[in-house]
Design a protein around this motif. Structure first.
Motif, PDB file in Angstrom:
ATOM      1  N   ASP A   1      30.595  87.295  78.631  1.00 14.83           N
ATOM      2  CA  ASP A   1      29.124  88.015  79.820  1.00 14.83           C
ATOM      3  C   ASP A   1      28.980  88.617  79.761  1.00 14.83           C
ATOM      4  O   ASP A   1      30.305  89.079  81.427  1.00 14.83           O
ATOM      5  CB  ASP A   1      28.965  86.195  80.348  1.00 14.83           C
ATOM      6  N   LEU A   2      29.566  90.180  79.750  1.00 12.14           N
ATOM      7  CA  LEU A   2      29.474  91.468  80.418  1.00 12.14           C
ATOM      8  C   LEU A   2      29.288  91.749  80.893  1.00 12.14           C
ATOM      9  O   LEU A   2      29.585  92.385  81.881  1.00 12.14           O
ATOM     10  CB  LEU A   2      29.093  92.523  78.854  1.00 12.14           C
ATOM     11  N   PHE A   3      28.351  91.283  81.476  1.00 10.53           N
ATOM     12  CA  PHE A   3      27.381  92.356  82.519  1.00 10.53           C
ATOM     13  C   PHE A   3      27.302  90.812  84.017  1.00 10.53           C
ATOM     14  O   PHE A   3      26.985  90.900  85.213  1.00 10.53           O
ATOM     15  CB  PHE A   3      26.505  92.709  82.914  1.00 10.53           C
ATOM     16  N   GLY A   4      28.417  89.865  83.998  1.00 11.70           N
ATOM     17  CA  GLY A   4      28.300  88.481  84.509  1.00 11.70           C
ATOM     18  C   GLY A   4      29.713  88.736  85.028  1.00 11.70           C
ATOM     19  O   GLY A   4      30.325  89.049  85.277  1.00 11.70           O
ATOM     20  N   SER A   5      30.338  87.096  84.584  1.00 10.96           N
ATOM     21  CA  SER A   5      31.307  86.563  85.325  1.00 10.96           C
ATOM     22  C   SER A   5      32.710  87.702  84.384  1.00 10.96           C
ATOM     23  O   SER A   5      33.576  87.698  84.181  1.00 10.96           O
ATOM     24  CB  SER A   5      31.055  84.927  84.468  1.00 10.96           C
ATOM     25  N   GLY A   6      32.135  87.903  82.900  1.00 10.14           N
ATOM     26  CA  GLY A   6      33.080  88.349  81.900  1.00 10.14           C
ATOM     27  C   GLY A   6      33.343  87.377  80.957  1.00 10.14           C
ATOM     28  O   GLY A   6      35.073  87.877  79.985  1.00 10.14           O
ATOM     29  N   ASP A   7      32.992  86.285  81.000  1.00 13.76           N
ATOM     30  CA  ASP A   7      33.677  84.693  80.363  1.00 13.76           C
ATOM     31  C   ASP A   7      33.432  84.937  78.700  1.00 13.76           C
ATOM     32  O   ASP A   7      32.250  85.617  78.343  1.00 13.76           O
ATOM     33  CB  ASP A   7      33.064  83.275  80.591  1.00 13.76           C
ATOM     34  N   ARG A   8      34.200  84.914  77.932  1.00 13.19           N
ATOM     35  CA  ARG A   8      33.848  84.893  77.059  1.00 13.19           C
ATOM     36  C   ARG A   8      33.880  83.361  76.050  1.00 13.19           C
ATOM     37  O   ARG A   8      34.468  82.650  76.194  1.00 13.19           O
ATOM     38  CB  ARG A   8      34.674  85.828  76.089  1.00 13.19           C
ATOM     39  N   SER A   9      33.302  82.833  75.069  1.00 11.94           N
ATOM     40  CA  SER A   9      33.195  82.359  74.101  1.00 11.94           C
ATOM     41  C   SER A   9      33.429  82.121  72.649  1.00 11.94           C
ATOM     42  O   SER A   9      32.804  83.598  72.372  1.00 11.94           O
ATOM     43  CB  SER A   9      31.532  81.449  74.597  1.00 11.94           C
ATOM     44  N   VAL A  10      33.835  81.541  71.851  1.00  8.99           N
ATOM     45  CA  VAL A  10      33.775  81.613  70.339  1.00  8.99           C
ATOM     46  C   VAL A  10      33.305  80.362  69.639  1.00  8.99           C
ATOM     47  O   VAL A  10      34.070  79.126  69.833  1.00  8.99           O
ATOM     48  CB  VAL A  10      35.404  82.103  69.990  1.00  8.99           C
ATOM     49  N   VAL A  11      32.687  80.613  69.034  1.00  9.58           N
ATOM     50  CA  VAL A  11      32.200  79.257  68.069  1.00  9.58           C
ATOM     51  C   VAL A  11      31.541  79.465  66.714  1.00  9.58           C
ATOM     52  O   VAL A  11      31.561  80.509  66.105  1.00  9.58           O
ATOM     53  CB  VAL A  11      30.614  79.052  68.766  1.00  9.58           C
ATOM     54  N   PRO A  12      33.211  78.423  65.868  1.00  6.70           N
ATOM     55  CA  PRO A  12      32.842  78.893  64.191  1.00  6.70           C
ATOM     56  C   PRO A  12      30.761  77.902  64.149  1.00  6.70           C
ATOM     57  O   PRO A  12      31.034  77.119  64.553  1.00  6.70           O
ATOM     58  CB  PRO A  12      33.554  77.588  64.630  1.00  6.70           C
ATOM     59  N   GLY A  13      30.826  78.945  63.421  1.00  8.65           N
ATOM     60  CA  GLY A  13      29.456  78.291  62.974  1.00  8.65           C
ATOM     61  C   GLY A  13      29.415  77.856  61.210  1.00  8.65           C
ATOM     62  O   GLY A  13      30.424  77.430  60.733  1.00  8.65           O
ATOM     63  N   GLU A  14      28.117  78.049  60.767  1.00  3.02           N
ATOM     64  CA  GLU A  14      28.258  77.201  59.212  1.00  3.02           C
ATOM     65  C   GLU A  14      28.146  78.454  58.419  1.00  3.02           C
ATOM     66  O   GLU A  14      26.998  77.809  58.067  1.00  3.02           O
ATOM     67  CB  GLU A  14      27.257  75.747  59.929  1.00  3.02           C
ATOM     68  N   VAL A  15      28.230  79.555  59.022  1.00  2.00           N
ATOM     69  CA  VAL A  15      27.352  80.643  58.028  1.00  2.00           C
ATOM     70  C   VAL A  15      28.735  81.436  57.313  1.00  2.00           C
ATOM     71  O   VAL A  15      28.964  82.010  58.466  1.00  2.00           O
ATOM     72  CB  VAL A  15      26.626  81.274  58.599  1.00  2.00           C
ATOM     73  N   SER A  16      28.679  81.282  56.154  1.00  6.36           N
ATOM     74  CA  SER A  16      30.260  82.512  56.116  1.00  6.36           C
ATOM     75  C   SER A  16      29.888  83.665  55.310  1.00  6.36           C
ATOM     76  O   SER A  16      28.702  83.308  55.168  1.00  6.36           O
ATOM     77  CB  SER A  16      30.851  81.841  54.750  1.00  6.36           C
ATOM     78  N   GLY A  17      30.654  84.582  55.903  1.00 10.08           N
ATOM     79  CA  GLY A  17      30.203  85.758  55.312  1.00 10.08           C
ATOM     80  C   GLY A  17      29.046  86.406  55.544  1.00 10.08           C
ATOM     81  O   GLY A  17      28.275  87.204  55.448  1.00 10.08           O
ATOM     82  N   MET A  18      29.152  86.209  57.347  1.00 12.05           N
ATOM     83  CA  MET A  18      28.441  86.939  58.370  1.00 12.05           C
ATOM     84  C   MET A  18      27.844  88.713  58.174  1.00 12.05           C
ATOM     85  O   MET A  18      29.021  89.077  57.528  1.00 12.05           O
ATOM     86  CB  MET A  18      27.617  86.612  60.100  1.00 12.05           C
ATOM     87  N   ASP A  19      26.744  88.910  57.881  1.00 12.14           N
ATOM     88  CA  ASP A  19      26.326  90.776  58.328  1.00 12.14           C
ATOM     89  C   ASP A  19      25.318  91.079  59.928  1.00 12.14           C
ATOM     90  O   ASP A  19      25.903  91.569  59.325  1.00 12.14           O
ATOM     91  CB  ASP A  19      25.316  91.057  57.102  1.00 12.14           C
ATOM     92  N   ASN A  20      24.762  90.238  59.811  1.00 13.56           N
ATOM     93  CA  ASN A  20      23.891  90.765  61.024  1.00 13.56           C
ATOM     94  C   ASN A  20      22.972  89.723  61.796  1.00 13.56           C
ATOM     95  O   ASN A  20      22.950  88.534  61.433  1.00 13.56           O
ATOM     96  CB  ASN A  20      22.769  91.884  60.538  1.00 13.56           C
ATOM     97  N   ALA A  21      22.884  90.014  62.697  1.00 10.94           N
ATOM     98  CA  ALA A  21      21.585  89.702  63.364  1.00 10.94           C
ATOM     99  C   ALA A  21      20.370  89.923  63.336  1.00 10.94           C
ATOM    100  O   ALA A  21      20.583  91.075  64.138  1.00 10.94           O
ATOM    101  CB  ALA A  21      22.238  88.180  64.283  1.00 10.94           C
TER     102      ALA A  21
END
Length: 532
Positions: free
Chosen positions: A225-245
C-alpha cells in the motif's frame, strides 16, 4: 481450444504409423510460453510468447486463442507489449534488441534497434518507454528516427514496468530484489521497495496498490500500500514461474507463466483459475524414468509428465537434454553450458560440468558415467562419476544427441552432416548418412531410432544390417512446414537467445518410445501394435 490456433498447423492430427499406436501424453500447447500481457482496445488479453516468436489474443470469456503476430513476421522474440493511445501495439523484441510498433491495421514500423535486451515496456500517451534486461541496464524513452533518451541507468536486470498513480515509471531490479521508480521526464531514480521476492513484474491494481510478481517456483505475489499505510503483504500463489500480470476493469488479475505458458486468473488469496491451460514450452530432451514418470527438458524447467499432467519439477533455466539411469537419477544439460544430475526423491541437484559450449543430448552408461553431445565445440565428451571430463570424439560438425546400447557403445547424431555414427576410443564409424537434420536418437532391441526433423519422421535403423524403415510420419517437430524464422545469436548481452529446437526420443522399459513433439508442445507415446 481450436486446433488451428496451436503453434503447429494441423496439430489436431496425430502422426501416421503402421507399426505403432501413437497417442499424446500431453495436449498440444495453445500458448508456447506466455510472457508480457496487456489488454488491447478490443478487450482481449494480448500475450507475447518469447520462445514462439508470436503474439496471441485471448478471449477471457471463452478462452479462445487467436494468433495475431505469427512467427514468420518481423518480430523474432517478443517479450513484452503495451498499447498506445491510438491503439497501436508496441513490442519489445528482446534477443535482436529491437522495439516495434504494430498499427491497428497490422503494419509494422521499427521504433528502435539501439536498445540492448529490451524487455519491460510502457506507454504514456504517445510516449513509449522501455527498460533493459541486463546488468547495468537502462530505462529509455524511444521515438522513431531519434536517439533513445536515457532516464535511468544501472538496472540489475529490468523487466515488466508500469506507470504509477503518481506519474512515475515503476520497474524491478530482478537480481537485487528491488523496485525503483523514475519520472518520465528524467531525474534521480528512487528506491521504492527492497527485499522483494524474485521480482519480475511491477503492476498497479485499479485501487492503486503496488503489486509485484515473483518469477520463482513459489508463485509469490507481494502487495504494498505505497500511497497509504505502507503495509506489505506476501501471498503464495498457485502459478509457478510467473512473468507478467494485467488487471481488467473489474480489478481481476490475470497472470502469465514463462515456465509453462497459459493464462490464469489469480485471486487475492493466491488461488488460480485456469483461463488458457498450461503445457510444455518445448519440450526438448525426453526420458523415461524407472518409476514410469516421463521427464522433459522444457527450456525453463525440468518438467515431469504423469497421468497426462505436466508438473514443474524444478525451475532450471535453458534445460535441453535429459536422460535417466538405473539408479533413478535424472541428468540434464543446459544451454548455459552446465550438465547436472538430479535426485528426484530428495530434490537434490548437483552440477557435474560447467562452461561446455551448448551441450545438448546426454546419455548414461551402466558405470554411472555420462556421455554428452557438446554441440558448440563439435565434440562428444564423457563425465565420470568423479566428474572428470574426457573427450570421446571431436571435429564433428554439429553433434546434437547421444545414445548408448546394451554394451555401452555410444552413438551420436550430427544434425548438419546428416549422419549417425558410432564413436569410441578408436574413432568414428558411420552408421547412417544422407539424413535430413537428425536430432534425437535412442537404441532399442538392436535398432537405432532417429528423429529426422528435416523430413518430420521417425526412422529405425537395424544396427546389424543397416536396413532402414520409416516408423512414423508427419511428426510435429521443428517449425511448421513452409515457415522460415531467423535464428538469433546464441548469446547476446550475456543472455542466451531463443533456444535452438531439439526433438528428443527415448525408449521405455516396456519397449515403447517417447518423442518430444516440440513443434506443438506435447510428448508422444508410441506402443507397438500387436502382430495379428
Amino acid at each position: 481450444m481450436r486446433a488451428e490456433h496451436h503453434r503447429y498447423r494441423g496439430s489436431g492430427r496425430l502422426p501416421r504409423s503402421e507399426r505403432w499406436r501413437i497417442e499424446r501424453l500431453t495436449e498440444a500447447n495453445p500458448l508456447w510460453g506466455s510472457n508480457g500481457i496487456a489488454f488491447g482496445p478490443d478487450g482481449r488479453l494480448y500475450v507475447a510468447q518469447y520462445v514462439a516468436g508470436r503474439i496471441s489474443a485471448v478471449d477471457l470469456g471463452s478462452g479462445d486463442v487467436e494468433v495475431v503476430v505469427d512467427l514468420d513476421g518481423p518480430v523474432q522474440s517478443p517479450d513484452d507489449l503495451a498499447f498506445g493511445a491510438d491503439g497501436s501495439m508496441y513490442i519489445t523484441d528482446l534477443t535482436p534488441g529491437r522495439v516495434w510498433r504494430r498499427t491497428p491495421d497490422g503494419a509494422f514500423t521499427l521504433v528502435s534497434d539501439e536498445v540492448a535486451a529490451p524487455n519491460g515496456i510502457a506507454c504514456v500517451g504517445d510516449r513509449v518507454f522501455v527498460n533493459e534486461m541486463r546488468v547495468g541496464g537502462r530505462v529509455l524513452e524511444v521515438t522513431p528516427g531519434a536517439e533513445p533518451v536515457v532516464l535511468a541507468e544501472g538496472l540489475a536486470m529490468g523487466n515488466a514496468m508500469q506507470l504509477g498513480p503518481d506519474g512515475c515509471l515503476y520497474y524491478p531490479h530482478m537480481i537485487t530484489g528491488e523496485v525503483h521508480r523514475v519520472s518520465p521526464d528524467g531525474g534521480e531514480p528512487e528506491l521504492v521497495a527492497e527485499d522483494v521476492h524474485a521480482p519480475v513484474a511491477v503492476r498497479f491494481d485499479r485501487g492503486g496498490s503496488l503489486t509485484v510478481l515473483s518469477r520463482g517456483e513459489e508463485g509469490i505475489v507481494t502487495r504494498i500500500d505505497l500511497f497509504g499505510s505502507g503495509d506489505r503483504s506476501v501471498v503464495p500463489g498457485e502459478v509457478s514461474g510467473m512473468d507478467n500480470a494485467a488487471f481488467d476493469a473489474e480489478n481481476r488479475m490475470f497472470v502469465s507463466s514463462f515456465a509453462a505458458g497459459g493464462i490464469a486468473e489469480l485471486s487475492p488469496d493466491g488461488r488460480a483459475r485456469e483461463v488458457v491451460p498450461t503445457g510444455l514450452v518445448g519440450p526438448f530432451g525426453v526420458a523415461a524414468h524407472r518409476s514410469g514418470t516421463v521427464f522433459a527438458g522444457d527450456n525453463y524447467r525440468l518438467a515431469d509428465v504423469d497421468d497426462g499432467q505436466v508438473t514443474t519439477r524444478e525451475l532450471l533455466v535453458f534445460s535441453h537434454g535429459v536422460a535417466t539411469d538405473d539408479r533413478g537419477r535424472v541428468h540434464l544439460t543446459s544451454q548455459f553450458g552446465d550438465v547436472r544430475t538430479y535426485e528426484p526423491d530428495d530434490r537434490v541437484l548437483t552440477t557435474r560440468a560447467r562452461e561446455l559450449s551448448r551441450p545438448t543430448g546426454v546419455a548414461a552408461r551402466r558405470d554411472g558415467s555420462l556421455v554428452v553431445a557438446e554441440t558448440g565445440r563439435g565434440r562428444v565428451v564423457t563425465i565420470a562419476e568423479d566428474d572428470a571430463l574426457d573427450v570421446l570424439a571431436e571435429d564433428l560438425d554439429s553433434p546434437v544427441d547421444v545414445a548408448v546400447d546394451g554394451q555401452d557403445r555410444c552413438y551420436v547424431s550430427d544434425e548438419r552432416a546428416g549422419t549417425v555414427s558410432l564413436v569410441d576410443g578408436c574413432g568414428i564409424a558411420l552408421v547412417a548418412e544422407g539424413l535430413e537434420a537428425p536430432q534425437g536418437i535412442a537404441v532399442l532391441d538392436g535398432e537405432l531410432f532417429v528423429v529426422e526433423t528435416g523430413r518430420r519422421r521417425l526412422l529405425a535403423i537395424d544396427l546389424a544390417t543397416g536396413e532402414r524403415r520409416v516408423e512414423a510420419r508427419d511428426l510435429a517437430v521443428g517449425l511448421p512446414p513452409g515457415t522460415a524464422r531467423a535464428q538469433p545469436a546464441l548469446f547476446q548481452h550475456g543472455l542466451p537467445g531463443v533456444p535452438v529446437p531439439f526433438a528428443g526420443v527415448a525408449a521405455g522399459a516396456d519397449g515403447s518410445l517417447y518423442i518430444s513433439a516440440n513443434g506443438e508442445g506435447s510428448v508422444l507415446h508410441l506402443r507397438r501394435r500387436s502382430r495379428e
